[in-house]
Motif scaffolding. Structure first.
Motif, short mmCIF file in Angstrom:
data_model
loop_
_atom_site.label_atom_id
_atom_site.label_comp_id
_atom_site.label_asym_id
_atom_site.label_seq_id
_atom_site.Cartn_x
_atom_site.Cartn_y
_atom_site.Cartn_z
N VAL A 1 48.28 52.96 34.43
CA VAL A 1 47.26 54.08 34.10
C VAL A 1 46.18 53.85 35.08
N ALA A 2 45.38 52.60 35.01
CA ALA A 2 44.27 52.25 35.60
C ALA A 2 44.44 51.84 37.01
N LYS A 3 45.85 51.39 37.28
CA LYS A 3 46.08 51.04 38.70
C LYS A 3 45.26 49.58 38.75
N LEU A 4 45.26 48.88 37.86
CA LEU A 4 44.73 47.58 37.93
C LEU A 4 45.37 46.27 37.54
N SER A 5 45.13 45.16 38.08
CA SER A 5 46.01 44.03 37.89
C SER A 5 45.53 43.50 36.41
N PRO A 6 46.57 43.24 35.47
CA PRO A 6 46.48 43.10 34.15
C PRO A 6 45.65 41.51 34.31
N VAL A 7 46.23 40.66 35.09
CA VAL A 7 45.85 39.35 35.01
C VAL A 7 44.38 39.31 35.50
N LYS A 8 44.29 40.11 36.59
CA LYS A 8 42.64 39.79 37.03
C LYS A 8 41.75 40.48 35.91
N PHE A 9 42.17 41.70 35.35
CA PHE A 9 41.26 42.40 34.40
C PHE A 9 40.99 41.27 33.11
N PHE A 10 42.27 40.68 32.53
CA PHE A 10 42.00 39.78 31.34
C PHE A 10 41.00 38.50 31.86
N LYS A 11 41.33 38.06 33.21
CA LYS A 11 40.49 36.97 33.51
C LYS A 11 39.14 37.41 33.52
N GLY A 12 38.86 38.74 33.99
CA GLY A 12 37.33 39.07 34.07
C GLY A 12 36.85 39.26 32.64
#
Length: 271
Positions: free
Chosen positions: A260-271
């Motif tokens: 939906v957000a077209k983001l990398s989940p790994v990068k998102f959760f690391k952030g």
């Protein structure tokens, strides 16, 4: 008034354990989550060690709950008004509001479905015998119509609740947005709301910092007034709840973030 030495002994031990948590927090910089888990262990130990002698130990948890509950209404009021008044265009607000409500309902529906499926498959609560407390009074659930009407009370001074404050805050915020564009006289209102939001936020941060102590207090009471045999069946439920929370947070939310957000989940959760 009779003095129970066991109650005071439990209080003394609790204060010592509070000192340990404080030392690890402010002197060693131990992570908040670990401190909360430590408070959990300490609370169970106090409950098992002193049984139902939690008269003074539970005071800390009750004060924590009362203060936190008292801050809910002003927190919602200031934070909602501040958030909405930070949006310059009403069309932007409508799009964000619609999407927020949709994904909130979607998340809730998915989480509820996963929980029900897991509970049915694993037979959570199977064979559990529940006895209603003495003197229990049945409360009538209001109808859908009454629930909607009650979101708009006639007197906010005597009828504050979370749902009502949300509606009230949205009305105030939209009113400000409607007249603030070319009206400098209402700017101080915005400054007051933003300042109040920061102050209430700081107060909430302070209170949340006492969570490990409150957890110790509550668990000491919960364990103290129950037998070990009654508490053991709850362990599997507790473990299951953590597993399902992880599935929802990292599995379901990860998929939504990716597709939906077209983001990398790994990068998102690391952030």
């Amino acid at each position: 008034m009779s003095i129970n030495t066991a109650d005071f002994a439990a209080l003394a031990v609790t204060i010592v354990l509070f000192a340990v948590i404080y030392y690890l927090d402010y002197k060693k910089g131990v992570d908040f989550g670990l401190l909360t888990l430590l408070g959990t262990v300490f609370g169970i130990a106090v409950g098992l060690g002193f049984g139902n002698h939690f008269t003074y130990v539970e005071i800390f948890g009750r004060i924590y709950t009362n203060v936190l509950t008292a801050l809910v209404v002003p927190m919602l009021l200031f934070s909602i008004i501040a958030s909405i008044t930070n949006l310059s265009e009403s069309i932007h607000l409508k799009k964000m509001g619609g999407k927020s409500i949709f994904y909130l309902i979607l998340n809730t529906a998915i989480a509820s479905t996963i929980t029900v499926i897991a509970a049915v498959i694993l037979k959570v609560g199977d064979g559990f015998a529940y006895k209603v407390a003495d003197g229990y009074q049945k409360v009538e659930v209001p109808s859908v119509v009454d629930t909607i009407v009650n979101l708009f009370p006639s007197n906010f001074a005597t009828n504050w609740s979370e749902g009502q404050i949300v509606v009230f805050a949205i009305i105030i915020a939209l009113s400000y947005n409607a007249i603030s564009k070319d009206n400098e006289s209402v700017k101080p209102f915005k400054a007051f709301i933003d300042a109040g939001n920061q102050v209430i936020g700081q107060a909430i941060d302070w209170i949340i910092g006492f969570t490990p102590y409150a957890v110790l207090s509550f668990l000491a009471r919960a364990v103290g007034r129950s037998s070990v045999t009654e508490l053991l069946p709850l362990l599997s439920t507790l473990v299951l709840s953590y597993i399902l929370c992880a599935v929802q947070a990292f599995g379901v939310e990860g998929l939504l973030i990716k597709f939906v957000a077209k983001l990398s989940p790994v990068k998102f959760f690391k952030g």
